[in-house]
Design a protein around this motif. Structure first.
Motif, mmCIF file in Angstrom:
data_model
loop_
_atom_site.group_PDB
_atom_site.id
_atom_site.type_symbol
_atom_site.label_atom_id
_atom_site.label_comp_id
_atom_site.label_asym_id
_atom_site.label_seq_id
_atom_site.Cartn_x
_atom_site.Cartn_y
_atom_site.Cartn_z
ATOM 1 N N PRO A 190 -59.291 7.476 -104.773
ATOM 2 C CA PRO A 190 -58.610 7.218 -106.060
ATOM 3 C C PRO A 190 -59.562 7.482 -107.235
ATOM 4 O O PRO A 190 -60.783 7.379 -107.092
ATOM 5 N N PRO A 191 -58.993 7.789 -108.403
ATOM 6 C CA PRO A 191 -59.861 8.000 -109.580
ATOM 7 C C PRO A 191 -60.553 6.693 -109.994
ATOM 8 O O PRO A 191 -60.036 5.598 -109.749
ATOM 9 N N GLY B 235 -60.974 5.408 -112.858
ATOM 10 C CA GLY B 235 -60.292 4.645 -113.902
ATOM 11 C C GLY B 235 -59.302 3.639 -113.357
ATOM 12 O O GLY B 235 -58.954 2.675 -114.039
ATOM 13 N N SER B 236 -58.823 3.848 -112.124
ATOM 14 C CA SER B 236 -57.828 2.917 -111.571
ATOM 15 C C SER B 236 -58.440 1.538 -111.300
ATOM 16 O O SER B 236 -57.711 0.547 -111.222
ATOM 17 N N TYR B 237 -59.745 1.464 -111.150
ATOM 18 C CA TYR B 237 -60.374 0.161 -110.912
ATOM 19 C C TYR B 237 -60.330 -0.716 -112.169
ATOM 20 O O TYR B 237 -60.395 -1.941 -112.081
ATOM 21 N N ASP B 238 -60.261 -0.097 -113.393
ATOM 22 C CA ASP B 238 -60.176 -0.881 -114.627
ATOM 23 C C ASP B 238 -58.878 -1.692 -114.671
ATOM 24 O O ASP B 238 -58.830 -2.808 -115.193
ATOM 25 N N THR B 239 -57.842 -1.140 -114.083
ATOM 26 C CA THR B 239 -56.570 -1.857 -114.051
ATOM 27 C C THR B 239 -56.699 -3.142 -113.243
ATOM 28 O O THR B 239 -56.153 -4.194 -113.609
ATOM 29 N N LEU B 240 -57.425 -3.128 -112.185
ATOM 30 C CA LEU B 240 -57.640 -4.309 -111.365
ATOM 31 C C LEU B 240 -58.382 -5.381 -112.145
ATOM 32 O O LEU B 240 -58.085 -6.564 -112.018
ATOM 33 N N GLU C 141 -55.995 -7.070 -114.595
ATOM 34 C CA GLU C 141 -55.082 -7.993 -113.924
ATOM 35 C C GLU C 141 -55.780 -9.281 -113.546
ATOM 36 O O GLU C 141 -55.215 -10.372 -113.627
#
Length: 495
Positions: free
Chosen positions: A480-481, A483-488, A491
């Protein structure tokens, strides 16, 4: 001869029974009962009779013929003397005289015969003496992979506690076998006795008249462990009785364990070694209490073991073989032309090239039944695949077969196929046998085919026993990219 007890019993029973019944209950005849009632003295109270009740059948020849024979050869048996009397005096001395002659000869030996050897019982102090000896195991008929396993045991016993150690020796009673076995025993016991005793082993003694005629290597071995060395007189095995008697009991224990096991065949040498170790440990458990007492009196072990090998040199020939002490060994073909430093142990050979160990092989045997070759077929597989026709006339061809089933298969192939096909098939079977864990299983399959009279199908056997290359599924991992970890993280803060 009646006893005092019988007379007393008869007199007691006679009070209430007739003479015949009382005699029967006392176990004597009626005639003896009448003698008792006529003279009530006990047998021990009557004077002993020293006169003969019948003529001496040997009176005419005892002093003139028999005694001179015994004086000249005291070990003559009575039966031998009787046969001579029968030859010299036909029909005069029947076989019934034998028992009388045996008694007379025994009495003569006690009165005028030569002195006998005296055996002196010994009191063994804890930690004082350990004994070493070798014993042959051929009578037990042990086989390894179906082949008779001719071997002997090195046997060590602590005299006080009867604690023992044993290991298999395939070669002779060499110094290497003595050194390895003795050091293994000492390190397993956790200490050294003050005295080490053997029989007149040529590996340890020069067998001269001098009492301290140790070989240089044996003297160094004793000095390293702080023990003194003694031996029994030559030909007097009973002087080593503590270990000689243990031989019989140990072999009986091994034989009984083999009977319980149901058969005497082992897959390999390691399996037999483990079996023997369990038998010895089981025997040592019975002597555990005495061994704990003796263990406290043993000399402390040195910091390390001493040398238990002899170093020799050997050149690997273009046949991929080398010779050590009259035995031909095989070696990997990459060592052809190199001169190796070979360390000869009691059970193996370690080969070194430029200080690095490059090959190790079990030591061969000098036994009469041995071919004096120690050939490993795995060293020749690749070369035979290129030249399979060389297999038929190979000088050490019969030594390449690892088990009897392979030799039997070759005999059938040679008789029923062309030379070219037979050699190719046999080399293919040996190549298949060289795979890990296949040799024994393939031997069982070949033995079954021999019983059925069927030739082996090499392609089918390869399909059955050769390792298969498993097809691993392709796994596509999608990364996965970042940047998707920033969403976690967002949340988690919201929560």
């Amino acid at each position: 001869m009646m006893t005092d007890q019988q007379v007393r019993l008869y007199m007691s029973k006679r009070k209430h029974h007739s003479q015949e019944v009382a005699a029967a209950k006392a176990g004597i005849s009626v005639r003896s009962a009448r003698r008792i009632e006529h003279d009530a003295r006990l047998p021990s109270q009557k004077p002993r009779r020293y006169w003969r009740s019948r003529p001496d059948p040997l009176a005419d020849v005892w002093d003139t013929e028999i005694v001179p024979l015994l004086m000249n050869a005291p070990r003559l048996q009575a039966i031998t003397i009787l046969r001579k009397l029968q030859d010299d005096h036909p029909d005069q001395y029947p076989d019934g005289v034998r028992r009388t002659l045996e008694r007379r000869v025994s009495h003569w030996r006690a009165m005028a015969g030569p002195p006998k050897e005296v055996f002196f019982p010994q009191l063994h102090e804890p930690g004082a003496r350990g004994l070493s000896d070798f014993t042959d195991m051929a009578d037990l008929r042990v086989t390894v992979a179906g082949v008779r396993f001719d071997h002997r045991l090195y046997h060590f016993v602590l005299a006080f506690s009867r604690w023992e150690y044993a290991n298999v020796v395939e070669g002779g009673e060499s110094f290497e076998a003595l050194s390895v076995g003795l050091q293994n025993a000492l390190w397993q016991a956790g200490g050294c006795p003050h005295e080490h005793r053997t029989d007149s082993l040529s590996a340890a003694f020069k067998n001269l008249q001098d009492e301290a005629d140790f070989t240089v290597r044996y003297a160094a071995l004793l000095e390293h462990y702080g023990m003194s060395g003694t031996r029994n007189n030559r030909g007097q095995g009973h002087e080593n009785g503590s270990v000689e008697s243990s031989h019989r009991y140990l072999k009986e224990a091994v034989d009984q364990a083999l009977m319980l096991r149901g058969h005497r065949d082992f897959n390999d040498r390691a399996a037999y070694d483990e079996f023997l170790r369990e038998v010895v440990m089981r025997r040592n458990r019975r002597n555990a209490a005495a061994f704990r007492i003796e263990r406290e009196q043993l000399i402390d072990l040195p910091l390390r073991r001493t040398t238990d090998f002899v170093e020799e040199e050997a050149r690997v020939t273009r046949c991929s073989t080398f010779t050590i002490r009259g035995i031909l060994y095989s070696a990997p073909s990459r060592l052809i032309g190199h001169r190796l430093k070979v360390r000869v142990y009691g059970d193996r050979l370690d080969c070194y090239l430029s200080g690095a160990m490059v090959h190790s092989t079990p030591r061969g045997s000098h036994a009469a039944s041995s071919s004096r070759r120690a050939i490993n077929y795995r060293h020749f597989i690749e070369a035979l695949k290129r030249k399979p026709g060389a297999f038929k006339g190979l000088a050490f061809r019969d030594d390449l077969f690892p088990r009897a089933a392979y030799r039997g298969t070759w005999e059938q192939l040679e008789a029923r196929m062309t030379q070219r096909d037979a050699c190719r098939t046999m080399v293919g079977l040996l190549e298949l046998a060289a795979l890990d864990g296949v040799e024994a299983v393939l031997a069982e399959r070949l033995a079954g085919l021999l019983v059925d009279g069927v030739l082996p199908d090499l392609p089918a056997l390869r399909e059955e026993f050769a390792p298969r290359h498993a097809d691993c599924p392709a796994v596509n991992v999608v990364i996965p990219p970042a940047g998707s970890y920033d969403t976690l993280l967002v949340e988690e803060v919201s929560a």
